[in-house]
Design an enzyme around this catalytic site. Structure first.
Site, short mmCIF file in Angstrom:
data_model
loop_
_atom_site.label_atom_id
_atom_site.label_comp_id
_atom_site.label_asym_id
_atom_site.label_seq_id
_atom_site.Cartn_x
_atom_site.Cartn_y
_atom_site.Cartn_z
CG HIS A 216 31.66 51.64 37.57
ND1 HIS A 216 30.67 50.73 37.88
CD2 HIS A 216 32.82 50.91 37.49
CE1 HIS A 216 31.21 49.52 37.97
NE2 HIS A 216 32.50 49.60 37.74
CG ASP B 197 39.06 47.25 35.52
OD1 ASP B 197 38.90 47.64 36.70
OD2 ASP B 197 38.23 46.53 34.94
#
Ligand code: N7H
Length: 472
Positions: free
Chosen positions: A324, A190
């Protein structure tokens, strides 16, 4: 442009952190609070300091040092009810901020139930009561965070009895251990893609888009609504307390593994199709069929893609429309729409600066075996923007939750929900394109893997505003 000495460090630049705590508080005595705040303001970490901390760590690593430099950060932000409690009556010009997140929870798609005609999200009680502000403290170690937080509490006179304010809830985040460092709990790297802010992040990585300062900072270029003058160089913080159902997510990947591969590879591939990146961070748009860990960790390459194709229509061969990262930053899906279709559409004012950190323990052997979550874990999500309706709220409601988005695609392929964060008040969800060989096939998804348990919108004032408008 903004002076980095005036902006709080978490807004632009960001804290270097291994551990972090967010202390949500309520003000009990406004006058006393303002007086103590005057003593706290000089201790707040500015963007200039956060940048110098980053340089120190780089230098330390270059000299062969282990990543254990003592570094910490401190920022403070206030909700609308917090401004009101302090007697600050100027309108900051942001609807979602003014209303508070609880009021918007149903529209965000959070799970809940309607009691006497009023929607009640399934949030923890702390976030259903007014929260006036949040203190964020980060550091290289648990001990550093505790030390800085203790000093902050003492300075502010934050105490349950007879102080200026008291704690409502404290949430603790930590970077995950060993080879999972930098990865969120589903296992994906991330913090790769954030916009560069003009005149601040002056050497963007290839593919990293530079946005005008006013996309993040109030009162700067491209920030539109009228603002009180003291709002200059402040930013809105959207905080979300998001639980993640990791064993359930992994079980789904195994049950629905993409055919034609080993069960493990098929599950891994499906996970990548849901996120739009492999766990290593490598984007599907650059490496659609197999992971490329070298690419995943290379900042010179891992954000350098646009979902642009030579065809005259966008496709989901390489990456599903609903994945996403494609839903939340569609790049060429909007910027490449041809003029005859009404495009191109800029995404600049949809960009947010993300600063999340995982919370909770690693998955236990028992959870793995039972495929059921019993320990609380997830992401303390937060992001900054100058306009919540354009940023966080728009991404969640009009992209992730909007089954028809993105618009420029083959007519028989309805993207469906963002499988990671898309939600519709516990209603059913599906997506297309999960299997690259069956672009129109619909994949039924569970109602949620990411469960919203609370949140609030805050304003992070500039240092001058903290000194003159907030403190006394
Ligand atoms: Fe997401 N995940 O693990 O699947 N996110 N996110 N996010 N997210 C991103 O590119 C994740 C959430 C964005 O520019 C990555 O830096 C999880 C919310 C945006 O290409 C991964 C949760 C919102 C981007 C995850 C969660 C967003 C992004 C790839 C909740 C906004 C950048 C790493 C628990 C409403 C997209 C990266 C771009 C990236 C995950 C929440 C938005 C792995 C688990 C609530 C804008």
């Amino acid at each position: 442009p903004a002076d980095l000495n005036n902006v709080q460090g978490d807004v632009v630049i960001g804290f270097s952190k291994r551990f972090e705590s967010a202390v949500f508080f309520q003000i009990d005595n406004a006058d006393a609070f303002r007086k103590q705040l005057a003593a706290l303001v000089p201790k707040i970490t500015t963007a200039a300091q956060a940048a110098s901390d980053k340089d120190k760590i780089k230098e330390h690593k270059r000299n062969g040092g282990k990543d254990l430099l003592k570094i910490s950060g401190l920022n403070i932000s206030f909700s609308q009810t917090g401004l009101t409690a302090l007697g600050i009556t100027d309108d900051l010009g942001d609807g979602p901020f003014r209303d508070g997140q609880l009021k918007g929870a149903e529209a965000l798609g959070d799970s809940g139930s309607t009691v006497n005609g009023v929607f009640q999200p399934n949030w923890v009680p702390a976030f259903k009561n007014p929260i006036h502000g949040v203190i964020i403290v980060s550091g290289d170690s648990h001990a550093t965070v505790e030390e800085r937080l203790l000093d902050t509490k003492n300075t502010l006179k934050l105490s349950p009895q007879g102080g200026t304010c008291h704690e409502i809830i404290r949430l603790n985040g930590a970077v995950r251990p060993d080879d999972q460092k930098g990865h969120e709990h589903f296992g994906f790297l991330d913090g790769i893609s954030n916009p560069a802010v003009k005149d601040i992040d002056t050497t963007p990585f290839p593919g990293q888009e530079t946005v005008a300062q006013g996309i993040v900072l109030l009162g700067r270029e491209k920030d539109t609504p009228p603002r009180p003058s003291w709002a200059l160089d402040g930013s809105f913080l959207a905080f979300r307390y998001l639980f993640q159902l990791v064993p359930e997510f992994n079980d789904f990947l195994r049950q629905n593994a993409i055919p034609g591969l080993s069960p493990e590879d098929g599950a891994e591939f499906l996970g990548a199709r849901l996120v739009g990146r492999w766990k290593s961070g490598a984007p599907l748009d650059l490496t659609p069929l197999k992971d490329d860990p070298e690419l995943g960790k290379d900042p010179q390459r891992n954000n350098n893609f646009r979902y642009d194709f030579p065809e005259d229509i966008q496709t989901q061969d390489r990456c599903p429309f609903a994945a996403h990262v494609r839903k939340t930053n569609p790049r060429f899906d909007l910027e490449g729409v041809p003029p005859e279709k009404g495009g191109p559409f800029s995404t600049e004012n949809r960009r947010i600066v993300r600063r999340g950190i995982p919370f909770g323990p690693e998955v236990t052997p028992q959870e793995k075996q039972s495929k059921t979550t019993t320990q609380e874990r997830g992401l303390l999500f937060r992001c900054y923007q100058s306009n919540i309706a354009n940023g966080f709220q728009f991404i969640q409601e009009s992209w992730a939750n909007a089954t028809g988005f993105p618009p420029f695609k083959p007519a028989d392929q309805v993207p469906g929900f963002d499988p990671i964060i898309g939600q519709v008040n516990s209603g059913t969800r599906s997506m297309t394109g999960a299997n690259p060989n069956a672009a129109t096939a619909s994949l039924q998804l569970p109602t949620e893997w990411v469960v919203s348990k609370g949140g609030e919108y805050f304003f992070s004032p500039s240092l001058p505003a903290l000194k003159t408008t907030f403190a006394k």
